[in-house]
Enzyme design. Sequence first.
Site, PDB file in Angstrom:
ATOM      1  NE  ARG A  44      -2.471   1.190   3.446  1.00  0.00           N
ATOM      2  CZ  ARG A  44      -2.150   2.232   4.476  1.00  0.00           C
ATOM      3  NH1 ARG A  44      -3.063   3.145   4.277  1.00  0.00           N
ATOM      4  NH2 ARG A  44      -1.989   1.857   5.676  1.00  0.00           N
ATOM      5  CE1 TYR A 158       5.573  10.968  22.738  1.00  0.00           C
ATOM      6  CE2 TYR A 158       3.766  11.236  20.892  1.00  0.00           C
ATOM      7  CZ  TYR A 158       5.281  10.813  21.461  1.00  0.00           C
ATOM      8  OH  TYR A 158       6.010   9.994  20.478  1.00  0.00           O
ATOM      9  CE  LYS A 165       8.467   8.360  19.037  1.00  0.00           C
ATOM     10  NZ  LYS A 165       9.077   8.451  17.858  1.00  0.00           N
ATOM     11  CB  SER A 198       2.001   9.101  12.659  1.00  0.00           C
ATOM     12  OG  SER A 198       1.834   8.197  11.760  1.00  0.00           O
TER      13      SER A 198
HETATM   14  C1  LIG Z   1      -0.171  15.189  23.354  1.00  0.00           C
HETATM   15  C2  LIG Z   1       1.363  15.623  22.371  1.00  0.00           C
HETATM   16  C3  LIG Z   1       0.250  15.612  21.020  1.00  0.00           C
HETATM   17  C4  LIG Z   1       1.413  15.911  20.266  1.00  0.00           C
HETATM   18  C5  LIG Z   1       2.572  14.868  19.443  1.00  0.00           C
HETATM   19  C6  LIG Z   1       3.162  15.258  18.534  1.00  0.00           C
HETATM   20  C7  LIG Z   1       3.783  13.517  17.652  1.00  0.00           C
HETATM   21  C8  LIG Z   1       3.269  13.119  16.450  1.00  0.00           C
HETATM   22  C9  LIG Z   1       3.292  11.973  15.741  1.00  0.00           C
HETATM   23  C10 LIG Z   1       3.666  10.935  16.036  1.00  0.00           C
HETATM   24  O1  LIG Z   1       4.219   9.871  15.456  1.00  0.00           O
HETATM   25  C11 LIG Z   1       3.644   9.237  15.507  1.00  0.00           C
HETATM   26  C12 LIG Z   1       2.055   9.164  16.620  1.00  0.00           C
HETATM   27  C13 LIG Z   1       1.025   8.184  17.332  1.00  0.00           C
HETATM   28  C14 LIG Z   1       1.952   6.913  16.529  1.00  0.00           C
HETATM   29  O2  LIG Z   1       0.535   5.737  16.504  1.00  0.00           O
HETATM   30  C15 LIG Z   1      -0.182   5.404  14.906  1.00  0.00           C
HETATM   31  C16 LIG Z   1      -0.253   6.998  14.155  1.00  0.00           C
HETATM   32  C17 LIG Z   1      -1.509   6.029  13.338  1.00  0.00           C
HETATM   33  C18 LIG Z   1      -2.646   5.126  13.712  1.00  0.00           C
HETATM   34  C19 LIG Z   1      -2.295   4.917  14.828  1.00  0.00           C
HETATM   35  O3  LIG Z   1      -3.679   4.147  14.845  1.00  0.00           O
HETATM   36  N1  LIG Z   1      -1.468   4.858  15.893  1.00  0.00           N
HETATM   37  C20 LIG Z   1       2.812   6.862  15.435  1.00  0.00           C
HETATM   38  C21 LIG Z   1       3.721   7.624  15.510  1.00  0.00           C
HETATM   39  C22 LIG Z   1       4.442  11.030  17.693  1.00  0.00           C
HETATM   40  O4  LIG Z   1       5.659  10.083  18.014  1.00  0.00           O
HETATM   41  C23 LIG Z   1       4.439  12.979  18.354  1.00  0.00           C
END
Ligand SMILES: CCCCCCc1ccc(Oc2ccc(Oc3cccc(O)n3)cc2)c(O)c1
Length: 257
Positions: A44, A158, A165, A198
């Site tokens: 995809r 978060y 992280k 994300s």
């Molecule tokens: C309260 C904090 C708000 C700011 C968040 C900034 C952020 C945004 C995106 C980030 O990257 C992610 C976030 C969730 C993530 O898990 C997901 C992604 C898509 C769908 C899903 O069900 N989970 C994967 C990477 C990340 O690590 C941090």
Amino acid sequence: MLMNLEGKTFVIMGVANKRSIAWGAARALDQLGAKLVFTILNERFRRELDKLLGELEGNHDIIVECDVTNDEQVEASFKEIGEKTGGIDGVLHAIAFAGKDELQGGYSETTREGFKNALDISAYSLAVVSKHAKTIMNEGGSIVTMTYLGGERAMPNYNVMGVAKAALESSVRYLALDLGESGIRVNAVSAGPIRTLSSSAVGDFKSILKEIEERAPLKRNVDQLEVGNTVAFLLSGFSSGITGEVLHVDSGYHIMA
Ligand SMILES: CCCCCCc1ccc(Oc2ccc(Oc3cccc(O)n3)cc2)c(O)c1
């Protein structure tokens, strides 16, 4: 003269679409003349990437499937990349995942499965990627991963991604220690909030964007290309003395009380 990356080859892991931070890094690296190799989770994402590649200057035609939860696939993908490129100069690891349910509400509700899955994909994967990238890395190689302030401080919603992280940032230090004698550097970019596929999974994301605009020293949010420029710096020889570091590209927000 600007950083010139002609003759250098970098692996970009984690482009989902044009909003991805990894795509911002690909654009920055392409502008500096680098050769790029992409890994994607499944077919995809290959279709998404094929549409985007025409926007770049260089002819980046190597796309390899790599699910980081599968050890054999990680080993096979770096073996294939090594054979097709003759060796790489760096890797951008821009991969993370936590279940939607775990990214809102209380952290005490986190399930054992949700915790394991988030830590596996978002933190352990850097170690296994580094192990196999090392076998095809040219002298002076560099590994960069993506992190967020929620790994250093408790931020509402978060939750388990913050714990992942924290593990990722500690892994950066232990990998830097381990791989340093092989001449390989390992660093992280801690990016401010950016609207991506994300970020939509994190509860109350929008209010954080507004908070940055109102309170961060630069009074604005950062974008994918700006973060990509710092990734390019850490992948390049201009950062040759930096390893085990977390560089914040967040309009200065992290310095504030
Ligand atoms: C309260 C904090 C708000 C700011 C968040 C900034 C952020 C945004 C995106 C980030 O990257 C992610 C976030 C969730 C993530 O898990 C997901 C992604 C898509 C769908 C899903 O069900 N989970 C994967 C990477 C990340 O690590 C941090």
